[in-house]
Scaffold this motif. Structure first.
Motif, PDB file in Angstrom:
ATOM      1  N   ARG A 180     -26.480  10.199 -18.509  1.00  0.00           N
ATOM      2  CA  ARG A 180     -25.693   9.350 -17.618  1.00  0.00           C
ATOM      3  C   ARG A 180     -26.283   9.390 -16.206  1.00  0.00           C
ATOM      4  O   ARG A 180     -26.799  10.404 -15.747  1.00  0.00           O
ATOM      5  N   LYS A 181     -26.127   8.282 -15.522  1.00  0.00           N
ATOM      6  CA  LYS A 181     -26.536   8.208 -14.121  1.00  0.00           C
ATOM      7  C   LYS A 181     -25.337   8.234 -13.175  1.00  0.00           C
ATOM      8  O   LYS A 181     -25.476   8.625 -12.018  1.00  0.00           O
ATOM      9  N   ILE A 182     -24.177   7.798 -13.664  1.00  0.00           N
ATOM     10  CA  ILE A 182     -22.973   7.785 -12.850  1.00  0.00           C
ATOM     11  C   ILE A 182     -21.764   7.773 -13.780  1.00  0.00           C
ATOM     12  O   ILE A 182     -21.764   7.079 -14.800  1.00  0.00           O
ATOM     13  N   TRP A 183     -20.742   8.560 -13.504  1.00  0.00           N
ATOM     14  CA  TRP A 183     -19.533   8.584 -14.315  1.00  0.00           C
ATOM     15  C   TRP A 183     -18.363   9.175 -13.541  1.00  0.00           C
ATOM     16  O   TRP A 183     -18.542   9.792 -12.479  1.00  0.00           O
ATOM     17  N   LEU A 184     -17.139   8.972 -14.061  1.00  0.00           N
ATOM     18  CA  LEU A 184     -15.898   9.489 -13.474  1.00  0.00           C
ATOM     19  C   LEU A 184     -15.324  10.570 -14.374  1.00  0.00           C
ATOM     20  O   LEU A 184     -15.354  10.465 -15.603  1.00  0.00           O
ATOM     21  N   GLU A 185     -14.766  11.596 -13.747  1.00  0.00           N
ATOM     22  CA  GLU A 185     -14.041  12.641 -14.475  1.00  0.00           C
ATOM     23  C   GLU A 185     -12.669  12.834 -13.824  1.00  0.00           C
ATOM     24  O   GLU A 185     -12.537  12.762 -12.600  1.00  0.00           O
ATOM     25  N   SER A 186     -11.652  13.086 -14.627  1.00  0.00           N
ATOM     26  CA  SER A 186     -10.302  13.367 -14.125  1.00  0.00           C
ATOM     27  C   SER A 186      -9.770  14.610 -14.830  1.00  0.00           C
ATOM     28  O   SER A 186     -10.064  14.850 -16.002  1.00  0.00           O
ATOM     29  N   SER A 187      -8.955  15.415 -14.100  1.00  0.00           N
ATOM     30  CA  SER A 187      -8.400  16.640 -14.673  1.00  0.00           C
ATOM     31  C   SER A 187      -7.099  16.985 -13.965  1.00  0.00           C
ATOM     32  O   SER A 187      -6.829  16.515 -12.850  1.00  0.00           O
ATOM     33  N   LEU A 188      -6.267  17.820 -14.642  1.00  0.00           N
ATOM     34  CA  LEU A 188      -4.985  18.296 -14.089  1.00  0.00           C
ATOM     35  C   LEU A 188      -5.046  19.812 -13.935  1.00  0.00           C
ATOM     36  O   LEU A 188      -5.593  20.505 -14.798  1.00  0.00           O
ATOM     37  N   SER A 189      -4.447  20.324 -12.851  1.00  0.00           N
ATOM     38  CA  SER A 189      -4.391  21.778 -12.674  1.00  0.00           C
ATOM     39  C   SER A 189      -3.441  22.410 -13.682  1.00  0.00           C
ATOM     40  O   SER A 189      -3.656  23.534 -14.138  1.00  0.00           O
ATOM     41  N   ASP A 190      -2.363  21.685 -14.051  1.00  0.00           N
ATOM     42  CA  ASP A 190      -1.391  22.157 -15.050  1.00  0.00           C
ATOM     43  C   ASP A 190      -0.993  20.973 -15.921  1.00  0.00           C
ATOM     44  O   ASP A 190      -0.636  19.906 -15.399  1.00  0.00           O
ATOM     45  N   HIS A 191      -1.021  21.168 -17.230  1.00  0.00           N
ATOM     46  CA  HIS A 191      -0.620  20.097 -18.159  1.00  0.00           C
ATOM     47  C   HIS A 191       0.822  20.249 -18.621  1.00  0.00           C
ATOM     48  O   HIS A 191       1.355  19.342 -19.260  1.00  0.00           O
ATOM     49  N   ASP A 192       1.459  21.383 -18.307  1.00  0.00           N
ATOM     50  CA  ASP A 192       2.840  21.654 -18.737  1.00  0.00           C
ATOM     51  C   ASP A 192       3.586  22.231 -17.535  1.00  0.00           C
ATOM     52  O   ASP A 192       3.352  23.372 -17.135  1.00  0.00           O
ATOM     53  N   ILE A 193       4.501  21.444 -16.929  1.00  0.00           N
ATOM     54  CA  ILE A 193       5.175  21.882 -15.709  1.00  0.00           C
ATOM     55  C   ILE A 193       6.659  21.546 -15.787  1.00  0.00           C
ATOM     56  O   ILE A 193       7.119  20.821 -16.683  1.00  0.00           O
TER      57      ILE A 193
ATOM     58  N   GLN B 285       9.303  13.099 -11.726  1.00  0.00           N
ATOM     59  CA  GLN B 285      10.734  13.077 -11.463  1.00  0.00           C
ATOM     60  C   GLN B 285      11.572  12.931 -12.731  1.00  0.00           C
ATOM     61  O   GLN B 285      12.796  12.824 -12.657  1.00  0.00           O
ATOM     62  N   LYS B 286      10.910  12.970 -13.876  1.00  0.00           N
ATOM     63  CA  LYS B 286      11.610  12.767 -15.139  1.00  0.00           C
ATOM     64  C   LYS B 286      10.996  13.674 -16.192  1.00  0.00           C
ATOM     65  O   LYS B 286       9.777  13.836 -16.262  1.00  0.00           O
ATOM     66  N   ALA B 287      11.867  14.305 -17.002  1.00  0.00           N
ATOM     67  CA  ALA B 287      11.376  15.190 -18.061  1.00  0.00           C
ATOM     68  C   ALA B 287      10.815  14.365 -19.217  1.00  0.00           C
ATOM     69  O   ALA B 287      11.179  13.204 -19.426  1.00  0.00           O
ATOM     70  N   GLY B 288       9.901  14.989 -19.973  1.00  0.00           N
ATOM     71  CA  GLY B 288       9.265  14.320 -21.106  1.00  0.00           C
ATOM     72  C   GLY B 288       7.758  14.238 -20.903  1.00  0.00           C
ATOM     73  O   GLY B 288       7.199  14.808 -19.965  1.00  0.00           O
ATOM     74  N   ASP B 289       7.098  13.511 -21.804  1.00  0.00           N
ATOM     75  CA  ASP B 289       5.654  13.331 -21.707  1.00  0.00           C
ATOM     76  C   ASP B 289       5.337  12.118 -20.836  1.00  0.00           C
ATOM     77  O   ASP B 289       5.888  11.026 -21.036  1.00  0.00           O
ATOM     78  N   ILE B 290       4.458  12.317 -19.866  1.00  0.00           N
ATOM     79  CA  ILE B 290       4.055  11.259 -18.936  1.00  0.00           C
ATOM     80  C   ILE B 290       2.557  11.012 -19.110  1.00  0.00           C
ATOM     81  O   ILE B 290       1.765  11.957 -19.133  1.00  0.00           O
TER      82      ILE B 290
ATOM     83  N   PRO C 171      -7.590   8.522 -19.500  1.00  0.00           N
ATOM     84  CA  PRO C 171      -6.161   8.794 -19.245  1.00  0.00           C
ATOM     85  C   PRO C 171      -5.798  10.227 -19.660  1.00  0.00           C
ATOM     86  O   PRO C 171      -6.442  10.807 -20.537  1.00  0.00           O
ATOM     87  N   LEU C 172      -4.773  10.767 -19.011  1.00  0.00           N
ATOM     88  CA  LEU C 172      -4.343  12.143 -19.264  1.00  0.00           C
ATOM     89  C   LEU C 172      -2.867  12.160 -19.640  1.00  0.00           C
ATOM     90  O   LEU C 172      -2.111  11.244 -19.303  1.00  0.00           O
ATOM     91  N   THR C 173      -2.448  13.216 -20.333  1.00  0.00           N
ATOM     92  CA  THR C 173      -1.044  13.383 -20.731  1.00  0.00           C
ATOM     93  C   THR C 173      -0.478  14.633 -20.076  1.00  0.00           C
ATOM     94  O   THR C 173      -1.089  15.702 -20.110  1.00  0.00           O
ATOM     95  N   LEU C 174       0.718  14.492 -19.479  1.00  0.00           N
ATOM     96  CA  LEU C 174       1.401  15.599 -18.801  1.00  0.00           C
ATOM     97  C   LEU C 174       2.754  15.832 -19.462  1.00  0.00           C
ATOM     98  O   LEU C 174       3.549  14.896 -19.615  1.00  0.00           O
ATOM     99  N   HIS C 175       3.030  17.080 -19.855  1.00  0.00           N
ATOM    100  CA  HIS C 175       4.317  17.435 -20.442  1.00  0.00           C
ATOM    101  C   HIS C 175       5.214  18.011 -19.350  1.00  0.00           C
ATOM    102  O   HIS C 175       4.847  18.964 -18.664  1.00  0.00           O
ATOM    103  N   VAL C 176       6.404  17.438 -19.207  1.00  0.00           N
ATOM    104  CA  VAL C 176       7.330  17.823 -18.138  1.00  0.00           C
ATOM    105  C   VAL C 176       8.593  18.412 -18.752  1.00  0.00           C
ATOM    106  O   VAL C 176       9.285  17.741 -19.532  1.00  0.00           O
ATOM    107  N   GLN C 177       8.911  19.665 -18.380  1.00  0.00           N
ATOM    108  CA  GLN C 177      10.102  20.337 -18.899  1.00  0.00           C
ATOM    109  C   GLN C 177      11.309  20.055 -18.003  1.00  0.00           C
ATOM    110  O   GLN C 177      11.167  19.951 -16.775  1.00  0.00           O
ATOM    111  N   PRO C 178      12.513  19.942 -18.582  1.00  0.00           N
ATOM    112  CA  PRO C 178      13.721  19.771 -17.758  1.00  0.00           C
ATOM    113  C   PRO C 178      14.104  21.081 -17.068  1.00  0.00           C
ATOM    114  O   PRO C 178      13.535  22.139 -17.344  1.00  0.00           O
TER     115      PRO C 178
END
Length: 561
Positions: free
Chosen positions: A127-140, A203-208, A238-245
């Motif tokens: 690759r010559k150019i690309w984008l990367e995305s990441s989360l510090s925590d996937h379950d919060i 601001q809402k529990a569940g998977d985002i 795209p990324l998936t974030l799990h949010v606990q109530p």
């Protein structure tokens, strides 16, 4: 006839040029990772009689941009012309994608095939150019913080680039400072990394689902400063974030999930102030939360009363910083506190419950309640019930030292009636002397009153004059100093030593005093104070008294009309 002939010859020449026009199309690459663009070039040698119709391209591609150039050359005495159209194309899907034939006037290009592969299937080394995305925590926890990091990694030069903002449903997104640009070695290649971070608070529990971000840019070809380069569009995964109530164990008030929380108290007066009735001091309470925004923090002093004090709260100060890769929310509240009574007063405890996301437990930060000693107002120390002076003796009242009791004793020693008459005479003389002394005392008191009343009047007049000047000059501090002195003289009450003692005389005066106190003690008040309201309230009292005196002492008309 000549005009008709010329027109016919021009039409035939144009038809020959169109028929002899050469039209071609090519891609700069035929295998491309999904999320990267390709460049389509259409070249026409001669005159094709029209512009390319790129409408068929829009079915499978996004058109990022286009450019056009012309070229003219003379070969063996004849002129040859060509035109070139360049388009940036972003494939809309993976797999084999056809670039359809493009109609250019009377000619048409041939179709091309493009292979769009998955971005993850291509090794980074290729690759010559690309984008990367990441989360510090996937379950919060709900409303807690996770950090979204976007990296643009490139081994090419960009003449321009535009990165879209993440659009995350049911979440607060806060950008964390400026971009961080640095160099690194990836798979043996030196690359440039442009890094951007966002704090995300769901601001809402569940998977985002955190959708992909997009970068539109132009890769510079380095040939000339006038060359436009190649358009490119990149998309992150795209990324998936799990949010606990909120946990069932939470029984506190406002939900505060944070990495750390700190509560502290400060005094603007240094050292700690001496507390005195009528003299304000400023208290500052600051709450800092790592992993929360300032807008999420609760009120600490607003809309709260403290017995024995008048409170003048300032508008809360909200601040945000970045500390150790986390958002640091800061809420600072100031309140001017003025004691209204002397003695031992209680400052109540301030307690904030919060949820520690590191230990998964409820914790508290506390400023302990305490007792403070408030001194009386200046001039009021030691004033209580005044001791009564001892009863006056006859000598102090200019009465003869012989007491009334001694005379009967002498009379009883002499049985003669003559001495009884003498005793009665002496008693009468004593009564006459006592009457003369009483009359003299009344006369001196009346004379003293006649002298003192003008003094009081003069003092009141001078204080009123100075107070009027302070009001007209909008001098709030001077007005505050003069008001108690004016009240003591005007209402003939020496107990008026500070502003609170003036309350209740009139609604206008109460409102004017409250406005003066707000200006002096509340930090958020206007920096300009107008004394007109205060003087109008005082003038209203003076005018009302003058009117009452006039009604009291004026005689009724002899002949009513």
């Amino acid at each position: 006839m000549v005009k008709w002939y010329v027109s016919l010859m021009l039409a035939l020449f144009a038809a020959v040029q169109t028929a002899s026009a050469e039209v071609s199309a090519e891609l700069n690459q035929y295998i491309v990772p999904y999320g990267e663009s390709v460049q389509l070039t259409i070249t026409v040698v001669g005159d094709a009689g029209g512009e390319p119709d790129i409408t068929p391209l829009k079915q499978d591609f996004d058109i990022l941009g286009q450019s056009q150039s012309s070229n003219y050359s003379f070969i063996n005495g004849s002129m040859k012309s060509s035109k070139t159209w360049t388009y940036g194309l972003m494939p809309k899907r993976e797999g084999m994608v056809q670039v359809p034939g493009i109609q250019v006037g009377q000619a048409k290009t041939h179709a091309l095939m493009l292979k769009v592969i998955s971005a993850q299937s291509q090794p980074k080394s290729a690759r010559k150019i690309w984008l990367e995305s990441s989360l510090s925590d996937h379950d919060i926890w709900v409303q807690a913080q996770t950090v979204l990091t976007i990296k643009l990694i490139r081994a090419v030069n960009l003449s321009q680039a535009d990165l879209s903002e993440p659009d995350i449903p049911d979440a607060i997104v806060q950008r964390m400072g400026d971009d961080h640009n640095y160099e690194a070695v990836v798979d043996g290649r030196r690359v440039i990394i442009n890094e951007r971070k966002y704090a995300v608070f769901p601001q809402k529990a569940g998977d985002i689902t955190i959708p992909a971000v997009q970068m539109d840019g132009v890769i510079s070809n380095g040939r000339s400063m006038f060359s436009q380069g190649r358009s490119i569009r990149l998309r992150s995964e795209p990324l998936t974030l799990h949010v606990q109530p909120k946990p069932n164990t939470w029984k506190g008030g406002l939900w505060l999930p944070a990495k750390s929380l700190a509560l502290q108290e400060q005094w603007l007066d240094d050292p700690v102030p001496t507390y005195r009735v009528g003299e304000p001091f400023t208290r500052v309470i600051e709450l800092q939360a790592e992993g929360l925004t300032a807008a999420q923090l609760p009120s600490l002093l607003q809309d709260k009363s403290v017995q024995g004090f008048k409170l003048y709260p300032d508008k809360p100060e909200l601040d945000m910083q970045v500390k150790d890769g986390n958002i640091l929310g800061i809420r600072r509240e100031k309140v001017a506190m003025m004691p209204t009574q002397a003695g031992k007063l209680w400052l109540p405890e301030i307690r904030v419950a919060w949820w520690n996301t590191q230990t998964q437990s409820i914790q508290h930060v506390i400023i302990a309640g305490r007792e403070i000693e408030v001194l009386p107002a200046v001039g009021q120390q030691g004033k209580g019930v005044a001791a009564q002076p001892p009863a006056a003796t006859p000598a102090q009242n200019n009465v003869p030292e012989t007491s009334v009791e001694e005379v009967p004793q002498q009379v009883q020693a002499q049985p003669s009636s003559f001495w009884q008459w003498v005793a009665w005479g002496l008693a009468g003389l004593w009564l006459v002397t006592l009457g003369l002394w009483w009359a003299s005392t009344r006369k001196r008191a009346a004379s003293k009153q006649q002298v003192s009343e003008p003094d009081v009047s003069i003092k009141l007049s001078s204080v009123e004059k100075a107070l009027k000047q302070a009001c007209q000059g909008d001098d709030a501090k001077q007005a505050m100093k003069l008001l108690p002195a004016w009240g003591a003289a005007y209402f003939k009450d020496e107990n008026i030593q500070y502003l609170a003692k003036l309350k209740g005389q009139s609604q206008a005066l109460d409102a004017a005093i409250a406005d003066l106190e707000r200006h002096l003690y509340a930090a958020s008040a206007s920096s300009v104070w107008s004394g007109q309201q205060l003087w109008d309230a005082i003038a209203s009292l003076l005018h009302g008294e003058a009117k009452n005196n006039k009604q009291k002492h004026s005689l009724p008309d002899l002949y009513p009309s």
